[in-house]
Design a protein around this motif. Structure first.
Motif, PDB file in Angstrom:
ATOM      1  N   GLU A 227      36.637  64.420-109.366  1.00 58.86           N
ATOM      2  CA  GLU A 227      35.206  64.350-109.651  1.00 58.86           C
ATOM      3  C   GLU A 227      34.530  63.429-108.636  1.00 58.86           C
ATOM      4  OE1 GLU A 227      34.014  66.313-111.748  1.00 58.86           O
ATOM      5  OE2 GLU A 227      35.793  66.902-112.900  1.00 58.86           O
ATOM      6  N   ARG A 228      35.194  62.344-108.316  1.00 57.86           N
ATOM      7  CA  ARG A 228      34.642  61.440-107.292  1.00 57.86           C
ATOM      8  C   ARG A 228      34.611  62.129-105.934  1.00 57.86           C
ATOM      9  NH1 ARG A 228      38.118  56.256-105.727  1.00 57.86           N
ATOM     10  NH2 ARG A 228      39.426  57.982-104.993  1.00 57.86           N
ATOM     11  N   SER A 229      35.659  62.908-105.625  1.00 60.03           N
ATOM     12  CA  SER A 229      35.693  63.610-104.337  1.00 60.03           C
ATOM     13  C   SER A 229      34.556  64.618-104.227  1.00 60.03           C
ATOM     14  CB  SER A 229      37.050  64.305-104.156  1.00 60.03           C
ATOM     15  OG  SER A 229      38.099  63.365-104.140  1.00 60.03           O
ATOM     16  N   PHE A 230      34.257  65.320-105.328  1.00 60.88           N
ATOM     17  CA  PHE A 230      33.126  66.257-105.300  1.00 60.88           C
ATOM     18  C   PHE A 230      31.809  65.502-105.132  1.00 60.88           C
ATOM     19  CE2 PHE A 230      35.645  69.838-107.215  1.00 60.88           C
ATOM     20  CZ  PHE A 230      35.306  70.769-106.247  1.00 60.88           C
ATOM     21  N   ALA A 231      31.709  64.328-105.733  1.00 59.88           N
ATOM     22  CA  ALA A 231      30.499  63.527-105.540  1.00 59.88           C
ATOM     23  C   ALA A 231      30.345  63.137-104.078  1.00 59.88           C
ATOM     24  CB  ALA A 231      30.551  62.282-106.426  1.00 59.88           C
ATOM     25  N   TRP A 232      31.462  62.762-103.438  1.00 60.73           N
ATOM     26  CA  TRP A 232      31.422  62.468-101.998  1.00 60.73           C
ATOM     27  C   TRP A 232      31.055  63.707-101.202  1.00 60.73           C
ATOM     28  CZ3 TRP A 232      36.818  59.661-101.914  1.00 60.73           C
ATOM     29  CH2 TRP A 232      36.657  58.350-102.393  1.00 60.73           C
ATOM     30  N   LEU A 233      31.670  64.838-101.559  1.00 58.74           N
ATOM     31  CA  LEU A 233      31.454  66.078-100.813  1.00 58.74           C
ATOM     32  C   LEU A 233      29.998  66.514-100.885  1.00 58.74           C
ATOM     33  CD1 LEU A 233      33.282  68.116 -99.233  1.00 58.74           C
ATOM     34  CD2 LEU A 233      33.282  69.503-101.309  1.00 58.74           C
ATOM     35  N   HIS A 234      29.426  66.447-102.067  1.00 58.93           N
ATOM     36  CA  HIS A 234      28.045  66.887-102.229  1.00 58.93           C
ATOM     37  C   HIS A 234      27.052  65.777-101.924  1.00 58.93           C
ATOM     38  CE1 HIS A 234      29.653  70.272-105.028  1.00 58.93           C
ATOM     39  NE2 HIS A 234      29.756  70.575-103.739  1.00 58.93           N
ATOM     40  N   LEU A 254      32.044  72.869 -94.799  1.00 61.93           N
ATOM     41  CA  LEU A 254      32.974  72.346 -95.801  1.00 61.93           C
ATOM     42  C   LEU A 254      34.175  71.677 -95.140  1.00 61.93           C
ATOM     43  CD1 LEU A 254      33.023  75.209 -98.483  1.00 61.93           C
ATOM     44  CD2 LEU A 254      32.176  72.886 -98.815  1.00 61.93           C
ATOM     45  N   ARG A 255      34.755  72.342 -94.150  1.00 56.54           N
ATOM     46  CA  ARG A 255      35.931  71.782 -93.477  1.00 56.54           C
ATOM     47  C   ARG A 255      35.577  70.512 -92.715  1.00 56.54           C
ATOM     48  NH1 ARG A 255      37.012  77.548 -91.875  1.00 56.54           N
ATOM     49  NH2 ARG A 255      38.495  78.360 -93.405  1.00 56.54           N
ATOM     50  N   LEU A 256      34.420  70.519 -92.062  1.00 52.33           N
ATOM     51  CA  LEU A 256      33.992  69.324 -91.337  1.00 52.33           C
ATOM     52  C   LEU A 256      33.771  68.166 -92.310  1.00 52.33           C
ATOM     53  CD1 LEU A 256      33.061  67.797 -88.846  1.00 52.33           C
ATOM     54  CD2 LEU A 256      30.813  68.894 -89.089  1.00 52.33           C
ATOM     55  N   ALA A 257      33.167  68.452 -93.461  1.00 50.74           N
ATOM     56  CA  ALA A 257      32.948  67.399 -94.456  1.00 50.74           C
ATOM     57  C   ALA A 257      34.272  66.830 -94.957  1.00 50.74           C
ATOM     58  CB  ALA A 257      32.131  67.947 -95.626  1.00 50.74           C
ATOM     59  N   CYS A 258      35.273  67.681 -95.160  1.00 53.37           N
ATOM     60  CA  CYS A 258      36.590  67.195 -95.582  1.00 53.37           C
ATOM     61  C   CYS A 258      37.205  66.302 -94.508  1.00 53.37           C
ATOM     62  CB  CYS A 258      37.515  68.372 -95.882  1.00 53.37           C
ATOM     63  SG  CYS A 258      37.142  69.222 -97.439  1.00 53.37           S
ATOM     64  N   CYS A 259      36.991  66.645 -93.244  1.00 49.93           N
ATOM     65  CA  CYS A 259      37.482  65.795 -92.161  1.00 49.93           C
ATOM     66  C   CYS A 259      36.801  64.430 -92.194  1.00 49.93           C
ATOM     67  CB  CYS A 259      37.234  66.463 -90.810  1.00 49.93           C
ATOM     68  SG  CYS A 259      38.247  67.929 -90.492  1.00 49.93           S
ATOM     69  N   VAL A 260      35.498  64.414 -92.435  1.00 49.95           N
ATOM     70  CA  VAL A 260      34.768  63.144 -92.485  1.00 49.95           C
ATOM     71  C   VAL A 260      35.271  62.288 -93.640  1.00 49.95           C
ATOM     72  CG1 VAL A 260      32.506  62.086 -92.843  1.00 49.95           C
ATOM     73  CG2 VAL A 260      32.707  64.103 -91.380  1.00 49.95           C
ATOM     74  N   LEU A 261      35.478  62.898 -94.806  1.00 53.57           N
ATOM     75  CA  LEU A 261      35.983  62.144 -95.954  1.00 53.57           C
ATOM     76  C   LEU A 261      37.385  61.613 -95.696  1.00 53.57           C
ATOM     77  CD1 LEU A 261      34.766  64.356 -98.965  1.00 53.57           C
ATOM     78  CD2 LEU A 261      33.691  62.326 -97.974  1.00 53.57           C
ATOM     79  N   HIS A 263      38.661  60.934 -92.766  1.00 52.42           N
ATOM     80  CA  HIS A 263      38.536  59.870 -91.772  1.00 52.42           C
ATOM     81  C   HIS A 263      38.057  58.579 -92.418  1.00 52.42           C
ATOM     82  CE1 HIS A 263      36.523  57.689 -88.379  1.00 52.42           C
ATOM     83  NE2 HIS A 263      37.691  57.952 -87.828  1.00 52.42           N
ATOM     84  N   ARG A 264      37.205  58.682 -93.421  1.00 51.31           N
ATOM     85  CA  ARG A 264      36.769  57.477 -94.139  1.00 51.31           C
ATOM     86  C   ARG A 264      37.951  56.800 -94.812  1.00 51.31           C
ATOM     87  NH1 ARG A 264      31.358  59.641 -97.309  1.00 51.31           N
ATOM     88  NH2 ARG A 264      30.015  59.935 -95.452  1.00 51.31           N
ATOM     89  N   LEU A 266      40.958  56.928 -93.800  1.00 50.82           N
ATOM     90  CA  LEU A 266      41.722  56.323 -92.720  1.00 50.82           C
ATOM     91  C   LEU A 266      41.062  55.033 -92.250  1.00 50.82           C
ATOM     92  CD1 LEU A 266      44.263  56.959 -91.040  1.00 50.82           C
ATOM     93  CD2 LEU A 266      42.768  58.053 -89.364  1.00 50.82           C
ATOM     94  N   GLY A 267      39.738  55.011 -92.257  1.00 54.89           N
ATOM     95  CA  GLY A 267      39.018  53.806 -91.842  1.00 54.89           C
ATOM     96  C   GLY A 267      39.234  52.639 -92.777  1.00 54.89           C
ATOM     97  N   SER A 268      39.560  52.913 -94.045  1.00 56.11           N
ATOM     98  CA  SER A 268      39.804  51.839 -95.005  1.00 56.11           C
ATOM     99  C   SER A 268      41.088  51.081 -94.702  1.00 56.11           C
ATOM    100  CB  SER A 268      39.867  52.395 -96.431  1.00 56.11           C
ATOM    101  OG  SER A 268      40.991  53.247 -96.589  1.00 56.11           O
ATOM    102  N   LEU A 269      41.924  51.627 -93.781  1.00 56.94           N
ATOM    103  CA  LEU A 269      43.151  50.933 -93.409  1.00 56.94           C
ATOM    104  C   LEU A 269      42.866  49.758 -92.481  1.00 56.94           C
ATOM    105  CD1 LEU A 269      45.458  53.988 -92.625  1.00 56.94           C
ATOM    106  CD2 LEU A 269      45.504  52.581 -94.664  1.00 56.94           C
ATOM    107  N   CYS A 270      41.726  49.818 -91.793  1.00 60.38           N
ATOM    108  CA  CYS A 270      41.428  48.790 -90.792  1.00 60.38           C
ATOM    109  C   CYS A 270      41.026  47.479 -91.458  1.00 60.38           C
ATOM    110  CB  CYS A 270      40.308  49.272 -89.854  1.00 60.38           C
ATOM    111  SG  CYS A 270      40.731  50.808 -88.998  1.00 60.38           S
TER     112      CYS A 270
END
Length: 270
Positions: A227-234, A254-261, A263-264, A266-270
């Motif tokens: 549900e949180r992922s759909f909130a991010w997606l939309h 849709l695919r580009l949005a999944c890549c952005v999510l 990558h986010r 992945l960014g939380s690892l920094c």
């Protein structure tokens, strides 16, 4: 100062640039020099984030014309750029032990399709208006693993196995690439014993709520991530309503949005 979300960071560009197809410039009559891919990608992300129509893309920001961005989005999607980028990002998360393979979660969300087109249908939850469904499968943390587009009248359970098949082979760890979680969590929309059996045959434990049972079975403590992922997606305005007649263009978003999510995450690892 925080950068605009449609500005492509150096870290993301380093992953995308090697995946983009190379265009050879003609020796004779080369014509106008094409706009740099990075600037065009910023324009595509601007449309994805803001939902603005292609013809109103602000040229003063250096994105080029809306038609240029539309063509590159189409071409990059046809050559599988977004799929390969998603696999690269998932592999990096997997290498960092940030993918939860102990379970996956599936669900769908309906969006209106105001202009019709392929993969639309009369929605039973929107008084028969034309709509589409986004079918999503995530890992236990809510990271998108695969997404599908269908008409709004398609039953959720029909996309259960295609979603499992759409999970790419994820590398990043020693041994064979992984593409199968240990368990699958889903709501009552996926309640069908025949599909449970097929999930078990794949070596996955189905944890699917049954119709007619009381709520509060405890599955919600695992399913809330989707549900949180759909909130991010939309949160990407271009995905709240389907404006594209062509299904491939909406799927590209849709695919580009999944890549952005991803990558986010992945960014939380920094």
């Amino acid at each position: 100062m925080r950068a605009s979300p449609w500005v492509v960071s150096d870290e993301l560009w380093e992953r995308i640039e090697p995946l983009l197809p190379r265009r050879e410039r003609r020796f004779r009559y080369p014509g106008r020099k094409p706009l740099p891919d990075r600037d065009v990608l910023c324009g595509i992300l601007y449309v994805l984030h803001t939902g603005v129509q292609w013809e109103y893309l602000p040229k003063e920001l250096g994105f080029g014309s809306g038609m240029t961005c539309w063509r590159r989005l189409r071409d990059w999607n046809e050559t599988g750029v977004w799929q390969r980028l998603h696999e690269v990002l998932l592999a990096e998360l997997n290498a960092a032990s940030r993918l939860d393979w102990s379970r996956c979660v599936v669900d769908s969300s309906h969006v209106r399709a105001l202009k019709g087109g392929n993969h639309t249908g009369p929605s039973p939850v929107d008084r028969g208006r034309a709509g589409s469904k986004h079918h999503l499968i995530t890992d236990g943390h809510g990271t998108p693993l695969a997404i599908l587009l269908t008409g709004g009248n398609r039953n959720d359970v029909t996309q259960l196995l295609p979603l499992l098949d759409a999970i790419p082979p994820v590398r990043g760890r020693v041994g064979r690439p992984r593409r199968k979680p240990d368990a699958l969590f889903a709501d009552r929309g996926y309640d069908h014993d025949a599909f449970r059996d097929q999930v078990r045959e794949r070596g996955i434990v189905p944890a699917i709520a049954r119709r007619g049972t009381r709520h509060g079975t405890g599955l919600g403590i695992y399913r809330w991530v989707i549900e949180r992922s759909f909130a991010w997606l939309h949160g990407f305005r271009r995905l709240r309503i389907r404006w594209e007649r062509r299904a491939d263009i909406h799927e590209a978003f849709l695919r580009l949005a999944c890549c952005v999510l991803t990558h986010r995450q992945l960014g939380s690892l920094c």
